[in-house]
Design a protein around this motif. Sequence first.
Motif, short mmCIF file in Angstrom:
data_model
loop_
_atom_site.label_atom_id
_atom_site.label_comp_id
_atom_site.label_asym_id
_atom_site.label_seq_id
_atom_site.Cartn_x
_atom_site.Cartn_y
_atom_site.Cartn_z
N ARG A 1 0.83 -1.20 0.00
CA ARG A 1 0.00 0.00 0.00
C ARG A 1 0.87 1.25 0.00
O ARG A 1 1.97 1.26 0.54
CB ARG A 1 -0.92 0.01 1.22
CG ARG A 1 -2.00 -1.05 1.18
CD ARG A 1 -2.88 -0.95 2.41
NE ARG A 1 -3.93 -1.94 2.37
CZ ARG A 1 -4.82 -2.09 3.35
NH1 ARG A 1 -4.76 -1.32 4.43
NH2 ARG A 1 -5.76 -3.02 3.26
N GLY B 1 0.48 4.17 1.59
CA GLY B 1 0.76 4.72 2.92
C GLY B 1 1.80 3.92 3.67
O GLY B 1 2.69 4.49 4.33
N SER B 2 1.72 2.58 3.59
CA SER B 2 2.70 1.73 4.27
C SER B 2 4.10 1.93 3.71
O SER B 2 5.08 2.01 4.45
CB SER B 2 2.30 0.26 4.14
OG SER B 2 1.06 0.03 4.74
#
Length: 199
Positions: free
Chosen positions: A108, A110-111
């Motif tokens: 992802r 954001g990760s």
Amino acid sequence: CYPLLFAACNILLLPGGILAVGSGFFFGLWWGFLLVLAGNIISTAISFALTRFGAKRWFRRRLSANPTFRALGPAVERESWKIILLSQLHPLFPTSLLNYVYGLTRIRFGSYMLWASIGRMPGLFFYAYIGTLGQLAVRVMRGQSYPRTVEYWIWGGAFMTTVLLLLVLGRVARRAIEMSSERAADGRSIERLQQRTLT
């Protein structure tokens, strides 16, 4: 403008280490570190988004020839944030190019931003630290300030500690990526054997 200049170097895969050292030389340790960290976050987001949401096929064709980058895909699927963090800590890995490579994986956005930024912090701090040492050397040559012997020991000790820490973390990162890619290869061979036995 300095963070934007550093970000542009990373996006265009130009050597940004000189600018990272220059940040410590011109702005001091903490301001220099924060400026290049901001530039790194900008470039990471843009590079990752270009691959993920833009020219994904083009990047896949370009990067699929490299066996190390091919191994990162299954490694990320198995170990997730650990591989991202450790690959960013490795001093010999081209971190600017890794932003494009990880855009091809399923991680992802954001990760990736979180762990890539954390992983780049020690290296960026080290570059800014080198620039600060250069700033100190210029002051000494001009006769503006003469640090005490204790200060030389503190600066030298901190420098050696940072170098050793980066070397150790780099070795850990390399082993983790190699082990993860070996596990992925073993998993594929087991799946193939199971398919053969079923057929």
